[in-house]
Enzyme design. Sequence first.
Site, PDB file in Angstrom:
ATOM      1  CG  HIS A 133      36.720  29.193  25.042  1.00 21.80           C
ATOM      2  ND1 HIS A 133      36.495  28.450  26.189  1.00 21.80           N
ATOM      3  CD2 HIS A 133      36.957  30.463  25.464  1.00 21.80           C
ATOM      4  CE1 HIS A 133      36.596  29.234  27.249  1.00 21.80           C
ATOM      5  NE2 HIS A 133      36.878  30.471  26.836  1.00 21.80           N
ATOM      6  CD  GLU A 134      37.358  33.848  23.406  1.00 21.46           C
ATOM      7  OE1 GLU A 134      36.459  34.575  23.875  1.00 21.46           O
ATOM      8  OE2 GLU A 134      38.338  33.489  24.067  1.00 21.46           O
ATOM      9  CG  HIS A 137      32.946  33.314  26.532  1.00 22.52           C
ATOM     10  ND1 HIS A 137      32.640  32.944  27.820  1.00 22.52           N
ATOM     11  CD2 HIS A 137      34.299  33.148  26.405  1.00 22.52           C
ATOM     12  CE1 HIS A 137      33.743  32.561  28.449  1.00 22.52           C
ATOM     13  NE2 HIS A 137      34.755  32.674  27.605  1.00 22.52           N
ATOM     14  CD  GLU A 194      36.858  31.856  30.575  1.00 18.76           C
ATOM     15  OE1 GLU A 194      37.144  31.155  29.588  1.00 18.76           O
ATOM     16  OE2 GLU A 194      36.732  33.085  30.502  1.00 18.76           O
TER      17      GLU A 194
END
Length: 314
Positions: A133-134, A137, A194
């Site tokens: 997930h990070e 980004h 997100e």
Amino acid sequence: IDQTYNLLMCSYQKFLAVVCLGVIAACVTTPISNKSAFIMIPFRQEVALGKQAYNQILKNEKDSDDRKTAALVKQVGLRIAKISAMPNLDWEFHLIKSKQQNAFALPGGKVAVYTGLLPVAMNEAGLATVMSHEIGHVIARHGAQRMSRQLVLTAGLMATSISLNNSKQKKMIMAALGVGIVYGLTLPFSRTNEAEADQIGLTYMARAGYDPNEAVRFWKRFADVKGEQEVPEFLSTHPADKKRIALINRYLTRSKIDYNSLKVKYGLGKTIHFEEAESHDDENQSIPESPKPVPDISVETLTQFEASYHPHAG
């Protein structure tokens, strides 16, 4: 008069053409989600700013003493980074000693996970859920997207001239990158960002060999840990847990195809046995100060911040 008018109109049309070309040039397509994004920040400058911000945060944090788990964090991160759209970035992964249930990433491949999140992760695939997930980004360049929006709003800064060395710009840059005014306090991106990072991350963890079904289980565990402390979605920049899990379930089919096509799979991977002493007496356990409104800063991270601080992964 007519000649002057024609000259002015010609100049105006040329100006509009330059502006339009600039806007077109600033539009990029994000891998996996295939969404268009408006980015004015040169990639090299974005990477440099991310590295500087990362180093500043790490000065105020303490690396975990558990070398075995820190090595696992790095291993999982590199497996995901390797199959990402930017495998050649100078990827860096840190395990930070803190009870915060949080993780963050900055441009240029700079990622950190807090030890407080490990009990919720439980295993490599749970950890991969957070880290992918990070990494999502980073790949989507969400920090650069927010900086670009801020540059448009201020209309007084050139994309090539912004710098952390400028005290006024520093606040805007750190906030746009998702970092609070109090260094070490990481802030969430917008709900759209997100959700996009979730989509990208689910694909990446599957392609890296981790069972994507664990992403659903992880977010359910995370929701259980938060319990009744969860903030209503309209007050938070994170998607509500139920909505987040529902969206992830929509992307699972595609991710499962990627996962099942692999010859080498790690499944859930190793169970995480966090060996670091649970005593955190030597670190500052006071509740981090909520970021204060900053003049001339209008990024969404400094608005609608949770009334009572509760860290989120992302």
